[in-house]
Design an enzyme around this catalytic site. Structure first.
Site, PDB file in Angstrom:
ATOM      1  N   ASP A  91       0.894  -1.220  -0.034  1.00 24.16           N
ATOM      2  CA  ASP A  91      -0.013  -0.102   0.149  1.00 24.16           C
ATOM      3  C   ASP A  91       0.736   1.248   0.085  1.00 24.16           C
ATOM      4  O   ASP A  91       0.136   2.419  -0.136  1.00 24.16           O
ATOM      5  CB  ASP A  91      -0.848  -0.044   1.306  1.00 24.16           C
TER       6      ASP A  91
ATOM      7  N   LYS B 256      -5.476  -1.763  -7.509  1.00 24.71           N
ATOM      8  CA  LYS B 256      -5.909  -1.305  -6.324  1.00 24.71           C
ATOM      9  C   LYS B 256      -7.048  -0.242  -6.559  1.00 24.71           C
ATOM     10  O   LYS B 256      -7.597  -0.198  -7.430  1.00 24.71           O
ATOM     11  CB  LYS B 256      -4.597  -0.626  -5.598  1.00 24.71           C
TER      12      LYS B 256
END
Ligand code: S3P
Length: 437
Positions: free
Chosen positions: A319, A346
């Site tokens: 992330d 994502k």
């Protein structure tokens, strides 16, 4: 549709002092899920009251779970037990949250009632075959839209059966979906992962008194046990802390201490990558809280250099790449990332959106199929689009602190999914940004 919130940054940001960033998103989601399905009360402090975790919270409320919010970050969940949920009167809206959608698909597969999980425009394009496939093998009746995207419809199941599943992608969400469905399956469910991924589900299940065995890269549990309510102190999210780690590294004379940050070894790839790039990062006051390692992290500015990012660190920093790319843009020399095609699915296509934004800001950045090549240089400034991706928006805020001119960032409303009050928190420690009128 949320309105277009735009940020504008100013150059010459500073960064000093101490900051506790909001609670860990992964742990906050799981605290609601496991707390709701436990016997007895679960008290949560340090909860992330961002929109993603609130989507999970609202879903359980609409299935009859009593959740009392004492203040923004502490709440009490009155668990209903593994079989105590009631059918909701409407579809469950997972908003922008892939974690809610994928973990809930596992849990909902074990219920006796039908449910539909919906999401916003971004979530509705994200791949769900990765959970539909193993859950179907477990006997779940689950289907998505064309292309196996949300909404997901799950029919009340007769009886789930246990499976062994070899994960084709290193995904904690898929691992968790299978293990959580395994709570409802007869016999032993196991998952083998191709590379280590975040292990909060396993740690937290154990915290709730459920037996989960980890043997190398395989995790196993047997169905039909019981969860017991817990006290959970959610550490600050290393994924939110990462923005300030990079900011402190690239802003001259910066010195910041980020307090009470979760430093679970399945999450600390960003520290390893920045350290390889020459960052000055020190862990202080290391301790363990509620089964999770926690530390204060002090970062001082440093001259960064470009590196080839080791592929084994990719799932451990998955992330944090948008802001790592900002570090690379400010480093001397070239940074290369490979083995990271997951970034394309994502909240946005993080490889392409970051490459485009960096090029707009004067950096030589080339996307590749599974990564990016960034030549460190001088950030000029410009107008970039976050594509509604919270982490892209915050990354360009960090870039703006050292750019020659302002950076205008479009479509920033979703920063609230993971970092409520970001503008105030960032301004409070010296970063220069404003919401544009
Ligand atoms: C998460 C797992 C990761 C991560 C996401 C949160 C979780 O997703 O990107 O933000 O809480 O399990 P993947 O499992 O798709 O890698």
């Amino acid at each position: 549709m949320s309105k277009n919130i735009r940020y504008i940054t100013q150059a010459n940001g500073t960064l000093t002092g101490t900051l506790r960033v909001p609670g860990d998103k992964s742990i906050s989601h799981r605290s609601i899920m496991l707390g709701s399905l436990a016997e007895g009360e679960t008290k949560v402090s340090g909860f992330l009251n961002g929109e993603d975790c609130l989507a999970t919270l609202n879903a359980f409320r609409s299935m009859g779970v009593k959740i009392t919010e004492h203040d923004a970050t502490s709440l009490t969940i009155t668990g209903v037990g593994l079989h105590g949920l009631k059918p909701a009167e409407h579809d469950l809206d997972m908003g922008n949250s892939g974690t809610s959608m994928r973990l809930m698909s596992g849990l909902m597969s074990g219920q006796s009632f039908d449910v539909t999980l919906t999401g916003d425009r971004s979530l509705s394009t994200r791949p769900m075959a990765r959970v539909i496939l193993p859950l179907t093998q477990m006997n779940a009746d689950i289907s998505g839209d064309e292309g196996d995207t949300p909404p997901l419809t799950i029919k009340g199941s007769t009886q789930l059966k246990s499976i062994h599943y070899d994960l084709p992608v290193a995904s904690a969400q898929v691992k968790s979906a299978v293990l959580l469905a395994g709570l409802y399956a007869k016999g032993e469910t196991s998952v083998t992962e191709p590379a280590p991924t975040r292990d909060h589900t396993e740690r937290m299940l154990r915290g709730f008194g459920y037996d989960v065995i980890t043997e190398g890269s395989t995790m196993r549990l047997s169905g039909k046990g019981q969860l017991t309510g817990q006290m959970i102190d959610v550490p600050a999210d290393i994924s939110s802390a990462a923005f300030f780690m990079v900011a402190a590294s690239i802003i001259p004379h910066a010195d910041i201490t980020l307090q009470h940050v979760g430093v679970n070894p399945t999450r600390t790839g960003v520290i390893d990558i920045l350290t390889l790039m020459g960052a000055n990062i020190r862990l202080e006051n290391e301790r363990e809280i509620g089964g999770e390692p926690v530390a204060d992290i002090r970062i001082q500015s440093a001259a960064l250099k470009g590196i080839d990012i080791p592929e084994n660190l990719v799932p451990l920093a998955i992330d944090e790449f948008p802001v790592i790319f900002i570090a690379a843009a400010c480093a001397k020399g070239m940074t290369t990332l490979t083995g990271a095609e997951e970034l394309r699915v994502k909240e946005s296509d993080r490889i392409q959106v970051m490459a485009d934004g960096l090029v707009t800001c004067g950096i030589d950045a080339k996307s590749t199929q599974d990564g990016i090549i960034i030549q460190g240089g001088t950030l000029t400034g410009g107008e970039v689009d976050s594509h509604g991706d919270h982490r892209i928006a915050m990354s360009f805020v960090i870039a703006g602190q050292v750019a020659q001119e302002s950076i205008v960032i479009n479509d920033c409303a979703n920063v609230n999914t993971s970092f409520p009050n970001f503008v105030d928190s960032a301004s409070g420690v010296g970063l220069k940004l404003k919401i544009m009128d």
